[in-house]
Structure formats: structure tokens, C-alpha cells
Design a protein around this motif. Sequence first.
Motif, mmCIF file in Angstrom:
data_model
loop_
_atom_site.group_PDB
_atom_site.id
_atom_site.type_symbol
_atom_site.label_atom_id
_atom_site.label_comp_id
_atom_site.label_asym_id
_atom_site.label_seq_id
_atom_site.Cartn_x
_atom_site.Cartn_y
_atom_site.Cartn_z
ATOM 1 N N ARG A 8 0.827 -1.207 0.000
ATOM 2 C CA ARG A 8 0.000 0.000 0.000
ATOM 3 C C ARG A 8 0.865 1.263 0.000
ATOM 4 N NH1 ARG A 8 -1.937 0.450 4.564
ATOM 5 N NH2 ARG A 8 -0.855 -1.274 5.570
ATOM 6 N N GLY A 9 2.003 1.138 -0.686
ATOM 7 C CA GLY A 9 2.893 2.287 -0.786
ATOM 8 C C GLY A 9 3.856 2.441 0.361
ATOM 9 N N ILE A 10 3.777 1.543 1.371
ATOM 10 C CA ILE A 10 4.654 1.605 2.548
ATOM 11 C C ILE A 10 5.779 0.593 2.371
ATOM 12 C CG2 ILE A 10 4.793 1.341 5.050
ATOM 13 C CD1 ILE A 10 1.807 2.020 5.157
ATOM 14 N N PRO A 11 7.042 0.988 2.469
ATOM 15 C CA PRO A 11 8.168 0.059 2.276
ATOM 16 C C PRO A 11 8.127 -1.091 3.272
ATOM 17 C CG PRO A 11 8.936 2.325 2.237
ATOM 18 C CD PRO A 11 7.511 2.378 2.687
ATOM 19 N N LEU A 12 8.446 -2.285 2.780
ATOM 20 C CA LEU A 12 8.521 -3.471 3.629
ATOM 21 C C LEU A 12 9.959 -3.688 4.096
ATOM 22 C CD1 LEU A 12 6.303 -5.965 1.575
ATOM 23 C CD2 LEU A 12 5.655 -4.688 3.623
ATOM 24 N N SER A 13 10.113 -4.124 5.351
ATOM 25 C CA SER A 13 11.435 -4.435 5.879
ATOM 26 C C SER A 13 11.967 -5.702 5.219
ATOM 27 C CB SER A 13 11.362 -4.637 7.394
ATOM 28 O OG SER A 13 12.609 -5.028 7.905
ATOM 29 N N THR A 14 13.265 -5.772 5.045
ATOM 30 C CA THR A 14 13.893 -6.958 4.464
ATOM 31 C C THR A 14 15.006 -7.445 5.375
ATOM 32 O OG1 THR A 14 15.419 -5.568 3.202
ATOM 33 C CG2 THR A 14 13.366 -6.241 2.109
ATOM 34 N N LEU A 15 15.469 -8.668 5.117
ATOM 35 C CA LEU A 15 16.531 -9.271 5.917
ATOM 36 C C LEU A 15 17.816 -9.333 5.114
ATOM 37 C CD1 LEU A 15 14.846 -12.272 7.775
ATOM 38 C CD2 LEU A 15 15.779 -10.213 8.796
ATOM 39 N N SER A 16 18.891 -8.847 5.692
ATOM 40 C CA SER A 16 20.201 -8.950 5.065
ATOM 41 C C SER A 16 20.737 -10.359 5.246
ATOM 42 C CB SER A 16 21.161 -7.944 5.697
ATOM 43 O OG SER A 16 22.495 -8.206 5.310
ATOM 44 N N THR A 17 21.595 -10.796 4.340
ATOM 45 C CA THR A 17 22.203 -12.126 4.454
ATOM 46 C C THR A 17 23.063 -12.240 5.712
ATOM 47 O OG1 THR A 17 24.059 -11.358 3.096
ATOM 48 C CG2 THR A 17 22.227 -12.427 1.956
ATOM 49 N N LYS A 18 23.583 -11.111 6.219
ATOM 50 C CA LYS A 18 24.395 -11.141 7.439
ATOM 51 C C LYS A 18 23.581 -11.542 8.661
ATOM 52 C CE LYS A 18 27.539 -7.518 5.777
ATOM 53 N NZ LYS A 18 28.083 -6.160 6.040
ATOM 54 N N PHE A 19 22.245 -11.433 8.553
ATOM 55 C CA PHE A 19 21.403 -11.758 9.703
ATOM 56 C C PHE A 19 21.501 -13.237 10.071
ATOM 57 C CE2 PHE A 19 17.299 -13.081 11.533
ATOM 58 C CZ PHE A 19 17.297 -12.283 12.666
ATOM 59 N N LEU A 20 21.786 -14.102 9.098
ATOM 60 C CA LEU A 20 21.899 -15.534 9.398
ATOM 61 C C LEU A 20 22.978 -15.793 10.439
ATOM 62 C CD1 LEU A 20 21.508 -17.187 5.869
ATOM 63 C CD2 LEU A 20 19.844 -17.136 7.733
ATOM 64 N N HIS A 21 24.116 -15.144 10.300
ATOM 65 C CA HIS A 21 25.182 -15.319 11.288
ATOM 66 C C HIS A 21 24.846 -14.591 12.583
ATOM 67 C CE1 HIS A 21 29.101 -15.599 13.153
ATOM 68 N NE2 HIS A 21 29.123 -14.281 13.276
ATOM 69 N N THR A 22 24.350 -13.359 12.464
ATOM 70 C CA THR A 22 23.998 -12.588 13.662
ATOM 71 C C THR A 22 22.980 -13.331 14.505
ATOM 72 O OG1 THR A 22 24.388 -10.531 12.451
ATOM 73 C CG2 THR A 22 23.120 -10.378 14.491
ATOM 74 N N ASN A 23 21.986 -13.901 13.866
ATOM 75 C CA ASN A 23 20.927 -14.625 14.567
ATOM 76 C C ASN A 23 21.467 -15.857 15.280
ATOM 77 O OD1 ASN A 23 18.146 -15.180 15.231
ATOM 78 N ND2 ASN A 23 18.156 -16.742 13.634
ATOM 79 N N SER A 24 22.468 -16.503 14.678
ATOM 80 C CA SER A 24 22.994 -17.747 15.246
ATOM 81 C C SER A 24 23.821 -17.511 16.504
ATOM 82 C CB SER A 24 23.857 -18.468 14.209
ATOM 83 O OG SER A 24 25.071 -17.768 13.982
ATOM 84 N N THR A 25 24.337 -16.294 16.696
ATOM 85 C CA THR A 25 25.220 -16.041 17.835
ATOM 86 C C THR A 25 24.474 -16.008 19.166
ATOM 87 O OG1 THR A 25 25.008 -13.649 17.496
ATOM 88 C CG2 THR A 25 26.867 -14.744 16.434
ATOM 89 N N SER A 26 23.154 -16.072 19.146
ATOM 90 C CA SER A 26 22.415 -16.112 20.412
ATOM 91 C C SER A 26 22.650 -17.426 21.145
ATOM 92 C CB SER A 26 20.920 -15.927 20.154
ATOM 93 O OG SER A 26 20.417 -16.976 19.355
ATOM 94 N N HIS A 27 23.110 -18.471 20.425
ATOM 95 C CA HIS A 27 23.481 -19.738 21.064
ATOM 96 C C HIS A 27 24.947 -19.665 21.460
ATOM 97 C CE1 HIS A 27 19.851 -22.085 20.381
ATOM 98 N NE2 HIS A 27 19.780 -21.559 19.173
ATOM 99 N N THR A 28 25.201 -19.655 22.766
ATOM 100 C CA THR A 28 26.574 -19.581 23.244
ATOM 101 C C THR A 28 27.326 -20.892 23.055
ATOM 102 O OG1 THR A 28 25.821 -20.159 25.478
ATOM 103 C CG2 THR A 28 26.002 -17.814 24.940
ATOM 104 N N GLY A 29 26.605 -22.005 22.951
ATOM 105 C CA GLY A 29 27.230 -23.308 22.760
ATOM 106 C C GLY A 29 26.482 -24.123 21.725
ATOM 107 N N PRO A 30 27.121 -25.152 21.159
ATOM 108 C CA PRO A 30 26.483 -25.949 20.104
ATOM 109 C C PRO A 30 25.369 -26.859 20.587
ATOM 110 C CG PRO A 30 28.641 -26.839 20.632
ATOM 111 C CD PRO A 30 28.508 -25.555 21.392
#
Length: 529
Positions: A8-30
Motif C-alpha cells: 500500500r505504498g509503505i516500504p517493507l522491511s527486508t533481511l540482510s544475508t548477514k542476519f543468518l550469522h547474527t541470529n545464530s550467535t544467540s546460542h553460546t554453545g552448540p
Amino acid sequence: MAAAKTDRGIPLSTLSTKFLHTNSTSHTGPFSAIAELIDNAYDPDAKEIWIDKTQIKKNECLTFRDNGSGVSRDLMHEMLSFGFSDKKAVNGKPPIGMYGNGFKCGSMRLGKDAIILSKSKNGLCVGMLSQTYLEKIGAKHISVPIISIRKPEAKQIKWRENDRASLRDILAHSPFNTEEELLTELRAIEGPTGTKIIIWNLRSTSEGNTELDFTTANDIRILYDDIDTSDTSVPEIHSSLRAYCSILYLETSMRINIRGQMVATHNISEGLRYSNNLFTYKPDSVEQKIPITFGDNKSKEHYGLMMYYKNRLIKAYHRVGCQLRAKHKIGIGVIGVIECNYLKPTHNKQDFEDDKPYRNTIKALAAKLQDYSGNKRKNSSANVEDTDDSDEMAYNDHRLQETSTPNTPQTSGEGTSGTKRPRRNCDRGESETDRVLRSSAAENVEISREELLVAKGRLTQEKQDLAKQIDELSAQVEKWKKETCTCKQYRASLKREVNNGIDALRNKVQTLGKDIRTHPPGPTSQQHH
């Protein structure tokens, strides 16, 4: 950057490819990342999951395979997207996942690239989430190639026209470089349905080795650069995946296999000594009281709260209250087990949100831990009455000040058990040093009193046990005496009967002798002639 998509004319947020690594760092251990992938199999209807390491061409891979119902193309797209979760209870079992982030966060923590192969009753489906792929194609946004086949039994596979680009990229950037290799791997999934996840480009240590150690038979362990895993003060669940999975769920209907051997899962509260499950806690947000189990761990070095959410372990060995004051030795070695379905776990399922319900829970558990520690071994079978929550908060407020200032001496005039002590005013001649020493001495007296009560309770129990054993032995002796007495009476009776028989025979012989002398026999007819 290309023009942003709009609604409706309002820009949609997108995800950068860097988010995959950033998101994974919330796990301190495997291990917590691996648990996310186990949850994905546990939530639907999988009965068994296999975790293993394999070599595909030059790639060392970590694999997860389950025998669930598989995923469709639409579910695969949601699985590779962010924030989508429509999980529902299956056979009365509430789902653990709720944020729609578990697979992305967990898989990318373990390695840079992952491919999912799934077989359902309606067809085959393949999806790929790969950081290496996105880097090589210079992607600005996260692309997830997906292909699907409606009839897996067909001899000639006809790919949909819309899948051509996804198929090309999967074959170019995955361990499977031909259609035949990909279809062979798909058809190798045992059973009519199931899903297999393959993760490669596994995370490495600073020395260049894979973070996960596969040298131990039937286990996957963690290699730490700066932690000695042989240190017994570190719980084994922090270094052994088999140990971690054994208590990952309070009760599980899904079998977990690690490198070809099934994990012996168990409820951690069942192996505790001096176990007491009579404690409960009533949060404001629920109608029924939440049961709590306290008990002594076999290893005194590993203790604290084991906090579960919807059957899944969230916090392990979390120390509260008196356990934070090692000098008191109260609560040392004690494990507390509670299932907190009313709390909100963080998106990585490693902690709970630090809100008012969580803080009230920790306060209540600290108070009940103190009660258990003061009463254990005194009377292990005695019932423990619950206190009202408001009283409980007031009762324990002073005990939790050490969470913020653990080394500050208590000056409120209350001891570790909550008993009021007389307070002296420093203006009356008592120096600050004397006051601190007096407070410390009073605390030591209080601790000694607690230890004496525990010892007295243990001795009383031992005395009762010995008295019971003496009563049992006395009863056995009486029984033997009665049996011996009965035996003597029988022998005396038998002896009397024998003597009476002999006397009777002797009397008969004497009578016959008299008769013969009195009436001698006459001559026979032959003698007369």
C-alpha cells in the motif's frame, strides 16, 4: 540497492544475508543449537531421531534424521523463513517451538550451510539455507532454493518449471552435484516418511579443528580451547551430547540416537537422594500449584535448579538463595526440579525472560530450598506445608539480597533462617568492625544450630531403625523359644508313653507268672497212660 517492495505504498522491511550469522550467535554453545533441531522433530509426530557425523565427498557433515511425517513445500518455505510458527498440540503433547526461529538459529550456529531433504506421503521436497551460497552469488537478501516432486514413485522425474532455478543452485552449491545424487539421497530416507538435515562447513575452533569432537565412540563432545573438560566441577552435560540429551526432556516419547546408540533418557529427579516432592509453588497466573522436587545430587559439585518449559530443559544448575553463599554450606549439592510452563522462554530456549513472574519464581524457589535444606534428613518423610505466596515473598526478601551484593554482610538483624536477632546501635559504643564480627559469629551459630538439628534428626532416625531391628530380633527369639518348648514337651510326652508301655508289659509278665504258679498245668493223656 534495488527499490524496496511496498505494501500500500509503505516500504517493507527486508533481511540482510548477514542476519543468518547474527541470529545464530544467540546460542553460546552448540548443544543448545542441536536441541533446537531435536525440538523440530519432537514437536510433530516423530518417534525417533538419529544424530550422526558423515563424510560427503570432501565435506565433514553433521546429520539429523527423523521418522516423522515429513514436510510439504509450503511447510519447507515456512521452515526456511523467519517468525512463522503454527505448531499445534499432537496427541495432547504441547509444542515447544513458538517463535519460528529454531531451525535457522540452530543450524547456522552449527555450520554455515544446511540442506533439508524430506519425504512425505504426497511427495519429496528439498530446501537449502546456505551462507556460502549467498556469498558466492552476491545476494543482498536471503534466498532459499526449494524444489519438490509430487510423485516420488515415478521413474522419470519431471521438475516443475518454477523449480529449475532452485534445482540449478542446489546442485551447484550443495554436496550433491547431480540430479541422480540428490534423488539417491532422498530415496535413502528409511521408511515411508521422514526428514533428513545435513549441515556442512561446521564451525571450527581457533586451532582449526571442528568445534564438535567425534573421536569418542557413540558420543559427540565439545572441544574447548580454554576449558579442561576433565575437570569434575564442570557438569558432563556441558561437554557430552549424550549426557545433555539424557535430561533434555522430563518425559519423552521420542527415542534419541547418537552415533548409532540410543540415549538412555531419564527424569533427573528420579536419581536424587533424600528426595522430597511435597513442595509446591502457586504463581498468580495459574490456577493450580506447580510441584517442585528437591533432592541431593550424587555429585556435590553439581547443584542448582533444573528449570523446564513444556517438558524441555531451559536452565540447568541455576543456583539461587543460600546456594550463592558457599561459605554457609547450606543447599550445597541440592537439585531442584520444576516445570515452569507459565514463564516465557527466550527465543534461543537458554533462559527465561527476566520479568516479574520469573523473579517471583526465583524468590519462592530460594525460600523453599532453604526450607528443604533445613529439614532434610531430620525427617525425610515429613510433610512440608506451603506458605502463602505473599508471606513467602516477605520471608525470603532478605535472603536474596546476595544476588546483587553477595559479599555484603547482613545488617538487617535477620539470620539465614529468618529468625530475628537483637540489634545494637553503633552510637552506643559498638564499632562497625565489632558489629560485623558479631553478625558473622551469630550467623555461624545459626549454621551450627542447623547442622546440629540435621545430625540430631539423623541420629533419631538411626535410633528408631535400631529399635525396630531389636524388636524384630526379640520376636524371632520368642518364636524359637516357643518352638523349643514345644519340642521338649513332645519328648517328655513320648517318654511317658514309652515308660507306661514298659510298666504295662512288666505287670502282664508278673500276672502271668502268678497264674502259672497258682494253677500248674495237669499231665497230658499220654503221660497218664
